[in-house]
Design a protein around this motif. Structure first.
Motif, PDB file in Angstrom:
ATOM      1  N   TRP A  36       4.623  -4.061   2.106  1.00 30.60           N
ATOM      2  CA  TRP A  36       3.604  -3.976   1.272  1.00 30.60           C
ATOM      3  C   TRP A  36       3.478  -4.393   0.305  1.00 30.60           C
ATOM      4  O   TRP A  36       3.806  -3.824  -1.360  1.00 30.60           O
ATOM      5  CB  TRP A  36       3.455  -2.362   0.378  1.00 30.60           C
ATOM      6  N   ASP A  37       3.681  -5.796  -0.254  1.00 29.42           N
ATOM      7  CA  ASP A  37       4.166  -7.014  -0.942  1.00 29.42           C
ATOM      8  C   ASP A  37       2.899  -7.007  -1.693  1.00 29.42           C
ATOM      9  O   ASP A  37       3.023  -8.092  -2.956  1.00 29.42           O
ATOM     10  CB  ASP A  37       4.807  -8.003  -0.410  1.00 29.42           C
ATOM     11  N   TRP A  38       1.630  -6.663  -1.003  1.00 27.75           N
ATOM     12  CA  TRP A  38       0.212  -6.791  -2.052  1.00 27.75           C
ATOM     13  C   TRP A  38       0.948  -6.554  -3.927  1.00 27.75           C
ATOM     14  O   TRP A  38      -0.177  -6.527  -4.791  1.00 27.75           O
ATOM     15  CB  TRP A  38      -1.108  -5.746  -1.579  1.00 27.75           C
ATOM     16  N   GLU A  39       1.156  -5.406  -3.730  1.00 29.03           N
ATOM     17  CA  GLU A  39       2.159  -4.710  -5.348  1.00 29.03           C
ATOM     18  C   GLU A  39       2.453  -6.212  -6.059  1.00 29.03           C
ATOM     19  O   GLU A  39       2.544  -6.363  -7.089  1.00 29.03           O
ATOM     20  CB  GLU A  39       3.133  -3.922  -5.062  1.00 29.03           C
ATOM     21  N   SER A  40       2.960  -6.819  -5.043  1.00 26.41           N
ATOM     22  CA  SER A  40       3.673  -8.098  -6.077  1.00 26.41           C
ATOM     23  C   SER A  40       2.841  -9.424  -6.509  1.00 26.41           C
ATOM     24  O   SER A  40       2.856 -10.412  -7.415  1.00 26.41           O
ATOM     25  CB  SER A  40       4.815  -9.368  -5.400  1.00 26.41           C
ATOM     26  N   LEU A  81     -11.978  -1.415   6.848  1.00 27.20           N
ATOM     27  CA  LEU A  81     -10.889  -2.005   6.743  1.00 27.20           C
ATOM     28  C   LEU A  81     -10.464  -2.924   5.354  1.00 27.20           C
ATOM     29  O   LEU A  81     -11.399  -4.637   6.338  1.00 27.20           O
ATOM     30  CB  LEU A  81      -9.872  -1.797   7.874  1.00 27.20           C
ATOM     31  N   ILE A  82      -9.749  -2.687   4.309  1.00 28.28           N
ATOM     32  CA  ILE A  82     -10.028  -3.821   3.677  1.00 28.28           C
ATOM     33  C   ILE A  82      -8.450  -4.140   3.496  1.00 28.28           C
ATOM     34  O   ILE A  82      -7.473  -2.783   3.239  1.00 28.28           O
ATOM     35  CB  ILE A  82     -10.727  -3.651   2.318  1.00 28.28           C
ATOM     36  N   SER A  83      -8.249  -5.457   3.211  1.00 35.29           N
ATOM     37  CA  SER A  83      -6.499  -5.635   2.626  1.00 35.29           C
ATOM     38  C   SER A  83      -6.055  -5.575   1.230  1.00 35.29           C
ATOM     39  O   SER A  83      -7.561  -5.856   0.648  1.00 35.29           O
ATOM     40  CB  SER A  83      -6.226  -7.279   3.485  1.00 35.29           C
ATOM     41  N   LEU A  84      -5.663  -4.823   1.143  1.00 37.67           N
ATOM     42  CA  LEU A  84      -4.875  -4.042  -0.442  1.00 37.67           C
ATOM     43  C   LEU A  84      -4.599  -6.138  -1.033  1.00 37.67           C
ATOM     44  O   LEU A  84      -4.830  -5.816  -2.145  1.00 37.67           O
ATOM     45  CB  LEU A  84      -3.645  -3.406  -0.572  1.00 37.67           C
TER      46      LEU A  84
END
Length: 244
Positions: A36-40, A81-84
């Motif tokens: 879940w590196d989308w947070e970076s 479905l959507i990529s965060l």
């Protein structure tokens, strides 16, 4: 599949039970990094604003479900479905607009994804299979596709109601994990068309051909939660390649 926000019955009464769960196993595995590196992509203030905007989206888009570990936002109706990772990247690009009006910016970004299928976005359909195809019902076909596409060390899960298969591929040294998303509705469409052309071909071989073609074309029907590495793309192709 662990969905963090549960739609189900609450969709009927219009209430979302929302919670967030984190699993740090990906960051602790040798050679692996957090899925879940989308947070970076977001600073601390931007992340708070972004999640505030995501929560507010339920007022416009209906019930939502968030899988932080795999970096996915799921919209129940219409099924999407959507990529965060994609959303966070675009939210960051909006700069101060996102911090000043996170609800409006996230709603606009999600609305764009709901309207237009694109890399990182999968448009699904609730009626992807009615009855059976070559003796396979929805669960059977989903399991058959999962066995075809799942490389060694990966795992797959599916949502039969929306007709989606998710293949979680682990990261190697210095590489993030990623998730490939397959639209089973498009698999069925291709299967039925190919079956008419090859009426005597065994079902397993026919399904493998269809799935391999969908993956190799890398077009509608296949999405990733983040731009795939060549290793991930090759692994998925090699697993689904028909026997020669």
């Amino acid at each position: 599949m662990v969905w963090i926000a549960v739609a189900g019955v609450v969709a009927v009464i219009g209430v979302i039970v929302w919670s967030f769960r984190r699993d740090k196993r990906g960051a602790d595995e040798p050679g692996g990094r957090s899925g879940w590196d989308w947070e970076s992509r977001l600073g601390e203030d931007a992340r708070v604003a972004f999640m505030e905007g995501v929560r507010a989206c339920q007022d416009q888009a209906g019930p939502l479900a968030v899988n932080e570990e795999r970096g996915l936002l799921r919209i129940v109706d219409p099924p999407r479905l959507i990529s965060l990772y994609l959303l966070a990247d675009r939210f960051t690009a909006r700069g101060q607009d996102g911090l000043h009006d996170p609800q409006g910016v996230v709603r606009e970004l999600v609305t764009q994804c709901v309207a237009t299928e694109q890399p990182g976005v999968l448009h699904l359909r609730a009626d992807w299979l009615s009855g059976e195809v070559d003796g396979m019902d929805g669960a059977g076909l989903m399991a058959a596709v999962g066995e075809i596409v799942c490389p060694e060390g990966a795992s797959w899960s599916g949502d039969e109601s929306a007709g989606c298969l998710e293949v979680a591929l682990p990261g190697a040294a210095g590489e993030h994990a990623d998730t490939a998303l397959l639209d089973l509705g498009r698999v069925v469409e291709r299967y039925e068309k190919t079956r008419a052309e090859r009426p005597t071909m065994p079902a397993g071989a026919l399904l493998r051909d269809v799935v391999f073609e969908l993956i190799s074309e890398a077009g509608p029907g296949l999405a990733w939660t983040r731009p795939p590495t060549e290793r991930h793309r090759t692994a998925l192709l090699a697993t689904s390649r028909p026997a020669t």
